[in-house]
Design an enzyme around this catalytic site. Structure first.
Site, PDB file in Angstrom:
ATOM      1  N   VAL A  70       0.904  -1.167   0.039  1.00  0.00           N
ATOM      2  CA  VAL A  70       0.020   0.005  -0.072  1.00  0.00           C
ATOM      3  C   VAL A  70       0.801   1.217   0.085  1.00  0.00           C
ATOM      4  O   VAL A  70       0.376   2.321  -0.494  1.00  0.00           O
ATOM      5  CB  VAL A  70      -0.972   0.011   1.246  1.00  0.00           C
ATOM      6  CG1 VAL A  70      -0.410   0.296   2.474  1.00  0.00           C
ATOM      7  CG2 VAL A  70      -2.028   1.084   1.048  1.00  0.00           C
ATOM      8  N   CYS A  71       2.101   1.165   0.522  1.00  0.00           N
ATOM      9  CA  CYS A  71       2.955   2.421   0.705  1.00  0.00           C
ATOM     10  C   CYS A  71       3.180   3.078  -0.744  1.00  0.00           C
ATOM     11  O   CYS A  71       3.119   4.195  -0.748  1.00  0.00           O
ATOM     12  CB  CYS A  71       4.078   1.968   1.627  1.00  0.00           C
ATOM     13  SG  CYS A  71       3.541   1.594   3.226  1.00  0.00           S
TER      14      CYS A  71
END
Lengths: 197, 197, 197, 197, 197, 197, 197, 197, 197, 197
Positions: free
Chosen positions: J50-51
């Site tokens: 997700v980062c």
């Protein structure tokens, strides 16, 4: 205080390997339950130049350690995700692809702070905020621990950041210690397996 | 806490040699003033079996250390008188006759307690008498320190009591560190002087 | 505080003798179990000049002590290995060959620190390292203790380093104390066995 | 902690003699100013049986001490008034008439408590009253101190209550110490003035 | 804090008399068990001038105290041996021969320190030695306590060193208190037995 | 701790007399400045039965005290207003009309708490409220102090609540102390002015 | 902290009245057991001018308080004896003859210190004596407490020393509070019984 | 502790009025600088029923206070914004439109906590979070303070939540105090301006 | 410390709404018992300009929150009475008439102090009074908490005083979190419901 | 405690970017010296799923931030070496190649611990070793800070680990705050640049 002659710390830490799966490992319990010696080596950071050289050197000697009933475990304060990325980076790109032993991800420093091998210095307590500020990157020196089947440390050493290790020396130390375990003799300096003590 | 990356403790201790004269030595100052590296090795006790072997091994390698600008210093918690008696005991009687490097006599444990390498454990404060009782002989493990010309420790290691040291490994570490000092390169694992990094 | 009138400290320490075997001895228990008096004398260091003279003097008087039901025990802070080496060094080489009584090896100072006879002074706590630094060699003065069959100290004395002891005086003190034990009389000054009190 | 090798406590105490006059004496200063040795001997109580014997013995040897430049001082915790009464009691009535050396009257225990030679044990703090209760008569053991011209203690000894002292032994110790002062030699055991060391 | 209205301290102390025998006495228990009043008077020192006068005065009034069911007890901080010597010294030699009541020998100051009547002042703690130094002789003032049959103090007074006591006044106080015990009346000033209140 | 031999507390308190005017008095300073002795007597409460008797008795002896250069001062913990009301109450109504000496009104207990003569016992700290609760009326016992011209206490005594004082005894004590002041002699027991000591 | 809304302190204090008998009263328990309201008013001192005026004013309104089921209790720090003397002093002599309600004699200040209404300020701890010195007379301000049938304080007020109270205002506050108790309504300002809220 | 007889707290707080402008006010300084008396009254909350009644009652009496040189100040722990909204709410909607005196907005409780008039009880420290939890709304009781021209409190009172105040009583107290200021007389109970004291 | 990832504080606080009834609410328990998400938003003060705008914005989005199973709760440190007055003030008069969700009245700051969102700074302990003085109005910043059905905080944010919130953003965060709850996927940045992750 | 309304912490941390060069940055000083706003966003770990999505989203909006005079800075607790490896990993391999803003490498947690956004919980002090053990990975939550040109924080928010951020919302907050800075108006909820407030 030296850890030599004492049990290795009894705590669990995250460890991963080339499968990308992260588990918990307690080195003291592992040595005792599997009845094996353990070579645990710490390096400062993933994705640096000198470190992969050391990691590959330990990989090349895996057969030597296995036949001496010794587990090899690497360790740094990077996360499992970073270890996995590095394990998937080819050797000629500065990666450690091909390494098969597990690598501890001590991101919360639970184990490295207990061993006292972090490079932080000069802790300053900030009265106003109640926080502690440190100098240093909060990563580990090149520390190595040899642990016997009862979990007792029989060798520890720390190298300064830029100074690589000699894998053969650890093989010699394991042999010498095993010789003492078998023969109850004290092992003289520069001893080599097969030579007469 | 590791001493690697930090200055060696700044204190003076008694040291003697084959002349039988006892002087004070401050290792940190000696390294800095004489602009030399120092190899300091500790052994548990005079007049034991494995220890003289190590002491002779270091003696045999004196030329190697000298050409690397490195002072060799032995150390135990015995008194200067005992060191002198042992230095005058022939090798084949278990003595160390022939040793030329100085040996620290840390009978008050000022240095060894600061290094944390004494074998005492389990300190118990006796409320009634106000004394502290300990387990162990209050002698040192086989600890080794490599110190550079600025007095900074660049290697430390501790071996369990019965486990002798490998003098060649210390020569390798000195060479590798010197290589870094000269070339500013990081020294890979298993590095040998003359090999290409 | 004086130990006279109190029980001798109830702790075990290492002791060796000419056999080279190291055992544990608890002087308080030994006196009580064997129902004997004990003469315990401390000297600063093995392998020094004045000390062997005293040790030989006590040896010469062994018959006197035995017929007075009194054990003689020597003591210093050297290790059993050093005691053994000294016990094997001929008298004319400065050794104590020929000594038959046991010698305590209080290398961890458990007993001598409790008796308060170590020559260390000026303890300084180092805030930075948390260590204690001392002045002095951390060896004992020439202290002597006479202990009765119940483990009670009935004489203690301390001589400065260069000052030898008078063995005959201890014989006199044992006789005088034994006289009191038998006759319940108070023993006047300069009393000699056989004289009328 | 032993007083041997340290300066005698630097405090003033009351002292009296056969004139009945009470003065202050500071033994440390007296030794230094008069450049004399001091023999200080403590006894438990005035008006007891064994004590006068010792006091007369020291009196008989006054010439021996004087020619060795040594002051003799007696001491107990009784008051000057009691000392004076005892000094005026004839010898055959249990008194010490004829004693010429001064006797310390340490009724406030300032010196004896600092020397740690009082027979009190088992101090109990009473929470309700804030007082300290003790066992024992709060009188001194038979302690003896030999002090040199610089005020340094070179011998201390303590005898149990019923055990008298040997005046000749103190003469021997003074001679041996004087020999060391003059010749810088270490004095062997059983040494006698005039014998070859 | 005043002791009046409170129980006398519940502790045992040494007491002797003309027989020369030393026993333990607990004044609180004695008053309660024997159902008697007690007059306890302290004087500074044996073998002084003013003190024997007071001791003889109490002796002369013994019949008055006995018929008032009151025990008389003297007390100082001298030892039993000194009391005995003084009791055997004739009155015209400054002694107290003829005194029949017991005299407490509070040489350990257990009772006098609890009563707060010692003349020591200016306590100074010596940080270096851990000892307490005081000014004063550590002897008692002329304190007097009147204690009833339940062990409750009903009068206490302290006179400065040179100031003798009036035995008749204590008789008056005992009578006045006995009057209150019998009649439950409050006793006005200057009251005399037999006068109408 | 006894106040005898020490200076009277150096504090100012309220005092009133038959004029109804309230002033501050510092007894220590008053004795010193006016070069007079002071007799200070405490009684529990105004408007009680036994107290006025004592107050009248001191009044009757005023001439005796005056010719002995002695100030008489009464004291209780009542307020100046209450003292004034009592001073205006006729003797046959239980009042002290006719009393001319001043009476201290120690309503804040500054002086009586320092003298330790309040009847409060059993102080209990209430954790919840932070207050201290006591048993007793917080009034004084019948304490008497004799103070000399330098402010030093030379007699103190405390009588239980129901026990009146003997004015003549205080006159005797003043005379005896004055005798010592003049003649430097120690004053024997039962001494009376004019008798030969 | 205000006491309003909290229970009145749960402690017993001495109280007396015109009968001269002294009893214990616990105001909290009295209110609860007798199911009555209580008006407690404090004044500084007996036998002053402004105080009796207030005490007579409360007496005059006794019928008003009784029909409102309210006990009136006066209080000062004087003793019961002083209260009794004042109660027997005619009004025109500054007395309070005719007062029928009880008056607390808080001579030990147990209650007034808990209420925090004493006029003492500037507490100073005297290190030397361990005593506390204060400024002020240690008497109370003119504080008034209205307490309901459950012991809860519903009004408290404090007037400076010279400022008298208005009895009618307390009657109004009792009526207003009773109105709230009965009607559950909140009572507006300046409310008077009988007016519509 | 009562504030009567002491200076009002020396701190600045927010205050607003019908203009909606918020300023800082320091009541102690205001009284001193403007040489006025101050009546400060606290009420629990804006927008409640009983409170506006009181606020209107003080408003109605403004002329009485002004001619007595007295500032009227209201106070609660609501914010200036809420005060302003309430000041703009018509009286018949439960508002305080028409009020002209300033109202303190002690939302941070700096002043009310110092006066001790908040209704919070039962403070509990939460070890886990380090926060303090309380019972109660953290609003003030109906407290009233009368302060003189020097900033000294001469009356304080606290009413329980549902109990309104009597404005006329405060006028009486101000008159009585002013009478004392002018005439130096003590003011008797129930005193009314114009009556003879 | 962030609250995200932890349970919301487990405490009860006062809450009111347009009915004017005040109840207790425990947000943690409410979320768990009703199995709902909670949006809790704090604003500084009632009766200000920017705040009602935010309150109306949340009201307008009530249908969006309800269909997402989310309770909306407002909160400030004003009292329930003030909330009620504001809820009855028409929108065009700066009021929040029409708001239907409940509003917390945290007048005792139990919850806001635990959340650490009060604007007080610079706490100063006043040694003299034992009180704490602060800077700031002691009201809250614009803090928002999103809490899931288990009471765990999954979003927290704080806006500076003058900065309004975006209601749509909270709807987006609730949708994204719900998506993760359902699909176990990690939700990328800028994610919108219905878009493919 | 919220950081909103306070200065951002004044400390320097390591920062790197696509050039691979590591420098020190002090965000507070940078904002002030360059007179710029700063958006600082934290993410848990490099090399996760997700980062990078969030990091790319901030990259896409760089033009929007630049024209609003706002620096964008990313941050995690990984080392500069790991950041550099990730910056060189192509987007479709899960890397962040193409990111041009700098990324803080807070490996020693100096800044993140001060902000209180690390995921560690349950700190346990180990008495035996003197170390602190924690639960959690010791990495940061998704925290975001908006800082103005004076270094004051005007928004902070924390999202739970799996919950991505909305870049547009931060643009809105910057616009709204800028509007307040320019116009001095308070910015209502849901405000959009260009709409009338």
């Amino acid at each position: 205080m030296a850890f030599v002659g004492k049990k290795f710390p009894n705590i669990s830490v995250d460890v991963t390997d080339k499968t990308g799966i992260t588990k918990k490992i307690n080195i003291l319990e592992t040595a005792q339950k599997e009845n094996k010696k353990v070579l645990l080596f710490w390096y400062p950071k993933d994705f640096t130049f000198v470190c992969p050289t050391e990691l590959h050197a330990f990989q090349s000697a895996m057969a030597d350690f296995e036949k001496r009933n010794t587990l090899v475990i690497g360790a740094s304060c990077d996360t499992p995700e970073v270890h996995f990325a590095w394990l998937n980076t080819p050797k000629n790109n500065g990666g450690i692809q091909g390494v098969t032993y597990p690598i501890i991800a001590d991101s919360n420093r639970n184990l490295s702070s207990q061993l006292g091998i972090l490079d932080i210095t000069n802790e300053r307590y900030d009265d106003e905020t109640g926080n502690v500020m440190v100098d240093g990157d909060n990563v580990t020196y090149r520390a190595t621990y040899l642990i016997d089947e009862e979990g007792t440390v029989f060798h520890e050493s720390v190298n300064h950041m830029p100074l690589g290790r000699n894998v053969a020396e650890f093989v010699r130390l394991i042999d010498a210690y095993t010789h003492v375990q078998k023969n109850g003799e004290v092992c003289p300096a520069n001893w080599q397996e097969g030579s007469s003590a």
